[in-house]
Design an enzyme around this catalytic site. Sequence first.
Site, short mmCIF file in Angstrom:
data_model
loop_
_atom_site.label_atom_id
_atom_site.label_comp_id
_atom_site.label_asym_id
_atom_site.label_seq_id
_atom_site.Cartn_x
_atom_site.Cartn_y
_atom_site.Cartn_z
N ARG A 51 -24.38 -100.12 -27.10
CA ARG A 51 -24.82 -101.49 -27.37
C ARG A 51 -24.27 -102.47 -26.34
O ARG A 51 -24.98 -103.32 -25.83
CB ARG A 51 -24.42 -101.89 -28.79
CG ARG A 51 -24.88 -103.28 -29.14
CD ARG A 51 -24.56 -103.71 -30.57
NE ARG A 51 -24.89 -105.12 -30.69
CZ ARG A 51 -24.12 -106.11 -30.26
NH1 ARG A 51 -22.94 -105.85 -29.76
NH2 ARG A 51 -24.53 -107.35 -30.36
N ASP A 82 -13.87 -94.71 -26.21
CA ASP A 82 -15.20 -95.30 -26.00
C ASP A 82 -15.13 -96.82 -26.17
O ASP A 82 -15.78 -97.58 -25.44
CB ASP A 82 -16.21 -94.72 -27.00
CG ASP A 82 -16.41 -93.24 -26.81
OD1 ASP A 82 -16.96 -92.84 -25.77
OD2 ASP A 82 -16.00 -92.47 -27.69
N HIS A 137 -16.96 -89.92 -34.46
CA HIS A 137 -16.85 -91.28 -33.90
C HIS A 137 -18.20 -91.75 -33.34
O HIS A 137 -18.24 -92.54 -32.39
CB HIS A 137 -15.76 -91.32 -32.83
CG HIS A 137 -15.99 -90.41 -31.66
ND1 HIS A 137 -16.11 -89.06 -31.79
CD2 HIS A 137 -16.13 -90.67 -30.34
CE1 HIS A 137 -16.31 -88.52 -30.59
NE2 HIS A 137 -16.34 -89.48 -29.70
N SER A 188 -8.49 -90.87 -25.74
CA SER A 188 -9.57 -89.94 -26.03
C SER A 188 -10.66 -90.67 -26.85
O SER A 188 -10.35 -91.60 -27.61
CB SER A 188 -9.02 -88.75 -26.81
OG SER A 188 -10.05 -87.81 -27.01
N GLY A 189 -11.90 -90.23 -26.65
CA GLY A 189 -13.02 -90.91 -27.31
C GLY A 189 -12.80 -91.14 -28.80
O GLY A 189 -12.89 -92.28 -29.28
N THR A 202 -9.68 -86.97 -22.42
CA THR A 202 -9.84 -85.56 -22.08
C THR A 202 -10.79 -85.39 -20.90
O THR A 202 -10.55 -84.56 -20.01
CB THR A 202 -10.37 -84.78 -23.31
OG1 THR A 202 -9.73 -85.27 -24.48
CG2 THR A 202 -10.10 -83.29 -23.17
N THR A 203 -11.82 -86.18 -20.88
CA THR A 203 -12.74 -86.17 -19.74
C THR A 203 -11.96 -86.50 -18.46
O THR A 203 -12.12 -85.83 -17.43
CB THR A 203 -13.86 -87.20 -19.93
OG1 THR A 203 -14.57 -86.90 -21.12
CG2 THR A 203 -14.83 -87.19 -18.76
N HIS A 238 -18.96 -85.54 -23.74
CA HIS A 238 -18.62 -84.81 -24.96
C HIS A 238 -18.19 -83.39 -24.59
O HIS A 238 -18.47 -82.90 -23.49
CB HIS A 238 -19.82 -84.80 -25.92
CG HIS A 238 -20.05 -86.13 -26.58
ND1 HIS A 238 -21.29 -86.62 -26.90
CD2 HIS A 238 -19.16 -87.09 -26.97
CE1 HIS A 238 -21.17 -87.81 -27.48
NE2 HIS A 238 -19.88 -88.11 -27.52
N ASP A 287 -18.61 -95.40 -32.65
CA ASP A 287 -17.98 -95.92 -31.43
C ASP A 287 -18.91 -95.72 -30.23
O ASP A 287 -19.02 -96.58 -29.35
CB ASP A 287 -16.66 -95.20 -31.14
CG ASP A 287 -15.57 -95.52 -32.15
OD1 ASP A 287 -15.91 -95.92 -33.27
OD2 ASP A 287 -14.38 -95.36 -31.81
N ASP A 314 -23.63 -84.94 -25.70
CA ASP A 314 -24.07 -83.70 -26.36
C ASP A 314 -25.03 -84.10 -27.48
O ASP A 314 -24.60 -84.67 -28.48
CB ASP A 314 -22.85 -82.98 -26.91
CG ASP A 314 -23.22 -81.78 -27.77
OD1 ASP A 314 -24.43 -81.44 -27.86
OD2 ASP A 314 -22.30 -81.18 -28.36
O1 LIG Z 1 -15.47 -88.37 -27.31
C1 LIG Z 1 -15.78 -88.74 -26.21
C2 LIG Z 1 -16.91 -89.64 -26.03
O2 LIG Z 1 -17.44 -90.11 -27.23
C3 LIG Z 1 -15.04 -88.32 -25.03
O3 LIG Z 1 -13.66 -88.37 -25.24
P1 LIG Z 1 -12.72 -87.37 -24.48
O4 LIG Z 1 -13.02 -87.51 -23.02
O5 LIG Z 1 -11.33 -87.77 -24.78
O6 LIG Z 1 -13.06 -85.99 -24.99
#
Ligand SMILES: O=C(CO)COP(=O)(O)O
Length: 125
Positions: free
Chosen positions: A101, A65, A92, A59-60, A40-41, A12, A95, A85
Amino acid sequence: MTLRKAIALIAHDQKKDDLAAFAKSHEQAMKAFPIVATGTTGARIIDACPDLDVTRLKSGPLGGDQQIGALIATGDVGLVIFFVDPLTAMPHDVDVKALMRLAIVYDVPMALNRATAETRLKALA
Ligand SMILES: O=C(CO)COP(=O)(O)O
């Protein structure tokens, strides 16, 4: 995807610096594995560790995810490292819960903080 199962990296926003630093300090150990990461990660990991074989997914919040969950279901992910975090609400969140799960369903190790991630990587080495 190679025969070797991938390590999935996700963080996060408030935890991305921590995960980039973690990846840098374990770059040698992770080099032996394909890496999949949310969008993004993944960009942060590529910046920090240019030698890693990183596949960036969406992106998440846009489905990343869930893509990692699908890779767990197909047997392509052997370890999830997800620096969560715990203090910020996520749109989301469902997700994230679905990903957790599937890690449980398929009995894939999932490290949610640095201390656990360290022990998992030591086990892989
Ligand atoms: O939101 C995320 C995990 O739930 C991470 O996504 P990003 O790496 O795109 O920020």
